[in-house]
Design a protein around this motif. Structure first.
Motif, PDB file in Angstrom:
ATOM      1  N   GLU A  49     -34.899  90.847   0.684  1.00 32.44           N
ATOM      2  CA  GLU A  49     -35.130  92.057   1.473  1.00 32.44           C
ATOM      3  C   GLU A  49     -36.395  91.937   2.328  1.00 32.44           C
ATOM      4  OE1 GLU A  49     -33.213  95.602  -1.256  1.00 32.44           O
ATOM      5  OE2 GLU A  49     -35.064  94.658  -1.943  1.00 32.44           O
ATOM      6  N   LEU A  50     -37.413  91.318   1.778  1.00 27.58           N
ATOM      7  CA  LEU A  50     -38.644  91.112   2.555  1.00 27.58           C
ATOM      8  C   LEU A  50     -38.390  90.210   3.754  1.00 27.58           C
ATOM      9  CD1 LEU A  50     -41.207  90.603  -0.363  1.00 27.58           C
ATOM     10  CD2 LEU A  50     -41.007  92.613   1.111  1.00 27.58           C
ATOM     11  N   LYS A  51     -37.537  89.230   3.570  1.00 25.99           N
ATOM     12  CA  LYS A  51     -37.252  88.300   4.669  1.00 25.99           C
ATOM     13  C   LYS A  51     -36.469  88.966   5.797  1.00 25.99           C
ATOM     14  CE  LYS A  51     -37.510  83.920   2.157  1.00 25.99           C
ATOM     15  NZ  LYS A  51     -36.806  82.693   1.738  1.00 25.99           N
ATOM     16  N   TYR A  52     -35.796  90.090   5.524  1.00 24.83           N
ATOM     17  CA  TYR A  52     -35.130  90.823   6.601  1.00 24.83           C
ATOM     18  C   TYR A  52     -36.160  91.217   7.664  1.00 24.83           C
ATOM     19  CZ  TYR A  52     -30.921  91.344   3.685  1.00 24.83           C
ATOM     20  OH  TYR A  52     -29.801  91.118   2.946  1.00 24.83           O
ATOM     21  N   TYR A  53     -37.290  91.752   7.209  1.00 26.73           N
ATOM     22  CA  TYR A  53     -38.337  92.175   8.153  1.00 26.73           C
ATOM     23  C   TYR A  53     -38.902  90.974   8.902  1.00 26.73           C
ATOM     24  CZ  TYR A  53     -42.622  94.311   9.927  1.00 26.73           C
ATOM     25  OH  TYR A  53     -43.632  94.759  10.748  1.00 26.73           O
ATOM     26  N   LEU A  54     -39.175  89.884   8.163  1.00 26.89           N
ATOM     27  CA  LEU A  54     -39.809  88.711   8.777  1.00 26.89           C
ATOM     28  C   LEU A  54     -38.900  88.070   9.818  1.00 26.89           C
ATOM     29  CD1 LEU A  54     -41.329  87.153   5.531  1.00 26.89           C
ATOM     30  CD2 LEU A  54     -42.556  88.387   7.320  1.00 26.89           C
ATOM     31  N   ILE A  55     -37.619  87.913   9.485  1.00 28.85           N
ATOM     32  CA  ILE A  55     -36.682  87.292  10.436  1.00 28.85           C
ATOM     33  C   ILE A  55     -36.486  88.189  11.648  1.00 28.85           C
ATOM     34  CG2 ILE A  55     -34.314  86.491  10.751  1.00 28.85           C
ATOM     35  CD1 ILE A  55     -34.297  85.687   7.805  1.00 28.85           C
ATOM     36  N   ALA A  56     -36.396  89.498  11.407  1.00 28.76           N
ATOM     37  CA  ALA A  56     -36.177  90.433  12.511  1.00 28.76           C
ATOM     38  C   ALA A  56     -37.352  90.431  13.485  1.00 28.76           C
ATOM     39  CB  ALA A  56     -35.938  91.842  11.970  1.00 28.76           C
ATOM     40  N   HIS A  57     -38.551  90.148  12.992  1.00 25.36           N
ATOM     41  CA  HIS A  57     -39.733  90.144  13.852  1.00 25.36           C
ATOM     42  C   HIS A  57     -40.201  88.732  14.172  1.00 25.36           C
ATOM     43  CE1 HIS A  57     -39.772  94.259  12.194  1.00 25.36           C
ATOM     44  NE2 HIS A  57     -40.416  94.590  13.306  1.00 25.36           N
TER      45      HIS A  57
ATOM     46  N   GLU B 265     -24.571  73.956  16.114  1.00 25.69           N
ATOM     47  CA  GLU B 265     -24.192  74.738  14.944  1.00 25.69           C
ATOM     48  C   GLU B 265     -25.419  75.405  14.318  1.00 25.69           C
ATOM     49  OE1 GLU B 265     -21.220  75.438  13.837  1.00 25.69           O
ATOM     50  OE2 GLU B 265     -20.289  74.322  15.485  1.00 25.69           O
ATOM     51  N   ALA B 266     -26.564  74.670  14.325  1.00 21.94           N
ATOM     52  CA  ALA B 266     -27.775  75.230  13.730  1.00 21.94           C
ATOM     53  C   ALA B 266     -28.254  76.457  14.500  1.00 21.94           C
ATOM     54  CB  ALA B 266     -28.874  74.169  13.689  1.00 21.94           C
ATOM     55  N   SER B 267     -28.191  76.385  15.852  1.00 30.07           N
ATOM     56  CA  SER B 267     -28.641  77.530  16.647  1.00 30.07           C
ATOM     57  C   SER B 267     -27.707  78.717  16.455  1.00 30.07           C
ATOM     58  CB  SER B 267     -28.718  77.138  18.123  1.00 30.07           C
ATOM     59  OG  SER B 267     -27.437  76.781  18.619  1.00 30.07           O
ATOM     60  N   LYS B 268     -26.389  78.448  16.322  1.00 23.72           N
ATOM     61  CA  LYS B 268     -25.440  79.542  16.058  1.00 23.72           C
ATOM     62  C   LYS B 268     -25.747  80.219  14.728  1.00 23.72           C
ATOM     63  CE  LYS B 268     -21.484  77.640  18.626  1.00 23.72           C
ATOM     64  NZ  LYS B 268     -20.105  77.123  18.503  1.00 23.72           N
ATOM     65  N   LYS B 269     -26.088  79.403  13.720  1.00 24.73           N
ATOM     66  CA  LYS B 269     -26.383  79.948  12.387  1.00 24.73           C
ATOM     67  C   LYS B 269     -27.651  80.789  12.412  1.00 24.73           C
ATOM     68  CE  LYS B 269     -26.951  78.496   7.572  1.00 24.73           C
ATOM     69  NZ  LYS B 269     -27.027  77.331   6.644  1.00 24.73           N
ATOM     70  N   ARG B 270     -28.688  80.287  13.120  1.00 23.98           N
ATOM     71  CA  ARG B 270     -29.932  81.053  13.203  1.00 23.98           C
ATOM     72  C   ARG B 270     -29.724  82.371  13.931  1.00 23.98           C
ATOM     73  NH1 ARG B 270     -32.180  75.865  14.208  1.00 23.98           N
ATOM     74  NH2 ARG B 270     -32.073  76.261  16.459  1.00 23.98           N
ATOM     75  N   LYS B 271     -28.927  82.337  14.970  1.00 23.39           N
ATOM     76  CA  LYS B 271     -28.674  83.557  15.720  1.00 23.39           C
ATOM     77  C   LYS B 271     -27.941  84.586  14.865  1.00 23.39           C
ATOM     78  CE  LYS B 271     -26.689  85.205  20.073  1.00 23.39           C
ATOM     79  NZ  LYS B 271     -25.936  84.824  21.296  1.00 23.39           N
ATOM     80  N   ALA B 272     -26.968  84.123  14.064  1.00 21.56           N
ATOM     81  CA  ALA B 272     -26.221  85.037  13.203  1.00 21.56           C
ATOM     82  C   ALA B 272     -27.134  85.639  12.131  1.00 21.56           C
ATOM     83  CB  ALA B 272     -25.056  84.296  12.546  1.00 21.56           C
ATOM     84  N   GLN B 273     -28.032  84.813  11.564  1.00 16.23           N
ATOM     85  CA  GLN B 273     -28.964  85.320  10.556  1.00 16.23           C
ATOM     86  C   GLN B 273     -29.907  86.359  11.147  1.00 16.23           C
ATOM     87  OE1 GLN B 273     -30.861  81.767   9.153  1.00 16.23           O
ATOM     88  NE2 GLN B 273     -29.327  81.374   7.556  1.00 16.23           N
ATOM     89  N   ALA B 274     -30.370  86.113  12.384  1.00 15.77           N
ATOM     90  CA  ALA B 274     -31.263  87.068  13.037  1.00 15.77           C
ATOM     91  C   ALA B 274     -30.566  88.397  13.271  1.00 15.77           C
ATOM     92  CB  ALA B 274     -31.774  86.484  14.352  1.00 15.77           C
ATOM     93  N   GLU B 275     -29.297  88.356  13.656  1.00 13.15           N
ATOM     94  CA  GLU B 275     -28.555  89.596  13.887  1.00 13.15           C
ATOM     95  C   GLU B 275     -28.382  90.380  12.596  1.00 13.15           C
ATOM     96  OE1 GLU B 275     -24.964  88.346  15.704  1.00 13.15           O
ATOM     97  OE2 GLU B 275     -25.855  87.977  17.678  1.00 13.15           O
ATOM     98  N   VAL B 276     -28.039  89.687  11.500  1.00 11.12           N
ATOM     99  CA  VAL B 276     -27.868  90.349  10.203  1.00 11.12           C
ATOM    100  C   VAL B 276     -29.206  90.939   9.724  1.00 11.12           C
ATOM    101  CG1 VAL B 276     -27.304  89.991   7.778  1.00 11.12           C
ATOM    102  CG2 VAL B 276     -25.900  88.918   9.557  1.00 11.12           C
ATOM    103  N   ALA B 277     -30.292  90.157   9.870  1.00 13.57           N
ATOM    104  CA  ALA B 277     -31.602  90.631   9.419  1.00 13.57           C
ATOM    105  C   ALA B 277     -32.046  91.858  10.214  1.00 13.57           C
ATOM    106  CB  ALA B 277     -32.625  89.510   9.549  1.00 13.57           C
ATOM    107  N   THR B 278     -31.812  91.857  11.523  1.00 14.73           N
ATOM    108  CA  THR B 278     -32.204  92.993  12.355  1.00 14.73           C
ATOM    109  C   THR B 278     -31.447  94.252  11.936  1.00 14.73           C
ATOM    110  OG1 THR B 278     -32.646  91.498  14.199  1.00 14.73           O
ATOM    111  CG2 THR B 278     -32.387  93.821  14.715  1.00 14.73           C
TER     112      THR B 278
END
Length: 630
Positions: free
Chosen positions: A601-609, A564-577
């Motif tokens: 908003e700053l974390k969008y860049y950090l998570i995406a990269h 479940e944790a990996s699914k959540k991280r993957k979803a957050q990465a997709e939204v941030a990108t």
């Protein structure tokens, strides 16, 4: 105000103070070292290969300075409270406490001649060779027709520098770098005899004061250093030691650094123990830490203006008047609705479970000692007659009896707040090829309490209580794998901690304003070439097939499901990108408008990269700008 509540637990151990290890470090044995470097023209003219791999020739003077520089940097990490001085002799200029000719003590402002090395001291020393000819100068200090004796003056200056501190609480050493095996070779007759006698007497006077003099000779393969000419008498080498001395004194840079490192890192006494054998009979023991895990140094708070360490102080203020009051001599502890008061003396007595001495309880056969009792590194014990006469004699008798009867001693030991049982195991002396491999003494093993030992079966048992065990064939295959990848003559000292090496490399680069951080080789990474050998590959495949079956990899891929944790991280990465694409980050960085964005908003860049998102807003902006190379 009779007493006041303690913010922390009043029964907290004093040993739990975060800075307690710093005071112990300062109180333990310090070392004062004076580096004596021969600066005669011969040190600049003579050369030898820099290393075994690099045949580039370097001057003996450069090699000596490189060794000292590396030693100073290592000392900052390993033993920062030791104090050093660097003294050049056979120099044109002079600077020393006695105003002696031909002796120049290198130093920087706001530092004593013998003091702890600082970043500025090391930086200036690294540049001293460039300006040496102009600022200090080189000359022959011992010339025929004059009574000048620069070696005598150098030893005298070193002795004066080492007056600091007591020989009982500090080790005092002089390390002498030279490539001249006969410093009085240019002088003949009675004058030479007198100067030789005076210099040897000066060295003996220094040694009588507890100062050890060690020679680090530099030579060229075509011009070996003859230690028997003069320096054997100066450092006290016996005839049977001459043959072994020169092979141990390397003439290449790598050998010299390694030799200096071995001489600098000596085993030091951790603590002096009183060993109570029976009533009325006690002996003194010195304890040594043979191997301990190394951790980064503790954080030291510094003054922002002077850069000096800060000392924390605690004061008490009265709630009613705001005036400063003395620290209360009483504490209380809430118990069943009441405040139970204690004096500081009562608290100290409650927490004191041991006097800190070592009490002998009895003896048991060595067969009763299990390997898994050794839960933490042992301590080595060696007797001393310094405080109690006869300690060595009694220890030898006890040591011999324990070896002959194959017994180990059980004793009670511990600090005032933590006491425990220990096992004392006698170790016999091991000598090979005329040299001592293992010294005689005792190892103190810290015995565990009953709840320190966990049964493996309890952790790996199934719900029904049964424990699955490997078959004989599986055990045989596992043993074959271990045999194939076993490291011969393994020692933990062979591998450096890459995390610590990187940590100290970064600190060194910051302190010395170095442009590049030294590359750190990770020696703990698997040996891919060794693991690819046919014998190892075959043994691993046979073990895997026998234990997990032939279709193990396919089964893992088929049965593996994302958590479940990996699914959540993957979803957050997709939204941030997706959100990150809505911003012109280059324009925001160039115009300084990143600070106007929210943390989300700053974390969008950090998570995406795939960058860390921890820290305050300023840290996030700095991380983004660093990634964008702005």
């Amino acid at each position: 105000m009779d007493y006041e509540p303690e913010s922390d637990d009043p029964f907290r151990d004093d040993d739990d103070e975060p800075d307690s290890h710093l005071s112990l470090e300062k109180e333990s044995t310090k070392e004062y070292v004076v580096y004596l470097v021969d600066s005669s023209p011969k040190m600049f003219n003579s050369t030898c290969p820099a290393s075994a791999d690099d045949q580039k020739e370097e001057s003996h003077f450069h090699i000596a300075l490189s060794c000292i520089s590396q030693s100073l940097k290592n000392q900052i990490i390993n033993r920062s409270y030791d104090e050093v001085a660097i003294c050049f002799f056979n120099t044109r200029e002079k600077r020393n406490l006695q105003d002696l000719n031909g002796v120049f003590v290198f130093n920087v402002p706001e530092r004593e001649f013998l003091d702890r090395p600082t970043a500025r001291y090391i930086k200036e020393f690294d540049r001293v060779e460039e300006s040496f000819a102009k600022d200090i100068g080189s000359q022959h200090g011992i010339v025929s027709g004059t009574k000048e004796n620069s070696l005598f003056n150098a030893i005298w200056a070193a002795q004066a520098l080492l007056r600091k501190g007591s020989a009982k609480t500090a080790d005092k050493r002089v390390l002498l770098f030279t490539n001249e095996d006969d410093p009085f070779g240019s002088i003949k007759g009675a004058i030479k005899s007198d100067m030789t006698r005076m210099t040897l007497q000066r060295a003996k006077d220094a040694q009588d004061l507890g100062i050890s003099i060690e020679l680090l000779p530099l030579s060229h393969p075509s011009e070996p250093f003859n230690v028997s000419q003069f320096y054997a008498d100066l450092i006290g080498l016996e005839e049977d030691e001459l043959a072994d001395f020169m092979p141990s004194a390397g003439n290449k840079l790598d050998d010299m650094k390694d030799q200096l490192r071995k001489r600098m890192f000596k085993k030091r006494i951790v603590k002096k123990l009183k060993f109570m054998i029976v009533d009325g009979i006690s002996i003194e023991l010195n304890s040594y830490a043979l191997i301990r895990p190394t951790a980064p140094g503790a954080i030291t708070w510094l003054d922002s203006v002077t850069n000096q360490p800060l000392k924390s102080e605690r004061t008490f203020i009265c709630n009613d008047t705001g005036a400063l009051v003395e620290e209360s001599t009483r504490r209380f502890y809430p118990y069943k609705g009441q405040n139970i008061t204690f004096t500081m003396k009562e608290l100290s007595e409650i927490k004191r479970s041991s006097t800190g001495h070592l009490h002998l309880l009895g003896f048991k056969p060595l067969s009763c000692l299990r390997d898994y009792y050794n839960l933490k590194p042992s301590t080595f014990l060696y007797p001393s007659d310094e405080a109690m006469d006869g300690s060595i004699c009694i220890f030898i008798a006890l040591h011999r009896s324990m070896i002959q009867l194959k017994r180990f001693a059980v004793a009670f030991c511990g600090s005032s707040s933590r006491a425990q049982l220990v096992a004392l195991i006698a170790q016999d002396e091991v000598i090979q090829s005329g040299g001592q491999i293992e010294p005689p003494g005792m190892h103190m093993i810290y015995l565990p309490y009953s709840d320190d030992i966990r049964l493996v079966e309890e952790r790996h048992s199934e719900k029904s209580g049964t424990v699955s065990k490997a078959s004989n064939d599986q055990i045989k295959k596992a043993a074959d794998v271990i045999k194939r990848i076993d490291l011969k003559d393994f020692s933990v000292c062979q591998f450096a901690n890459p995390g610590l090496q990187r940590h100290y490399a970064v600190l060194q680069a910051l302190a010395l304003d170095e442009d590049e951080i030294p590359e750190i080789k990770d020696e703990t990474l698997p040996d891919e070439e060794g693991l690819a050998r046919p014998g190892v590959v075959r043994a691993l495949e046979e073990f895997k097939t026998l234990v997990y079956g032939e279709n193990y990899e396919e089964e893992c891929e088929a049965n593996s499901k994302p958590s479940e944790a990996s699914k959540k991280r993957k979803a957050q990465a997709e939204v941030a990108t997706k959100e990150c694409e809505n911003y012109d980050w280059n324009e925001l960085a160039d115009t300084g408008k990143l600070k106007d964005l929210t943390v989300v908003e700053l974390k969008y860049y950090l998570i995406a990269h795939n960058l860390p998102v921890s820290g305050k807003k300023e840290a996030l902006i700095s991380r983004i700008l660093t990634h964008m190379k702005k």
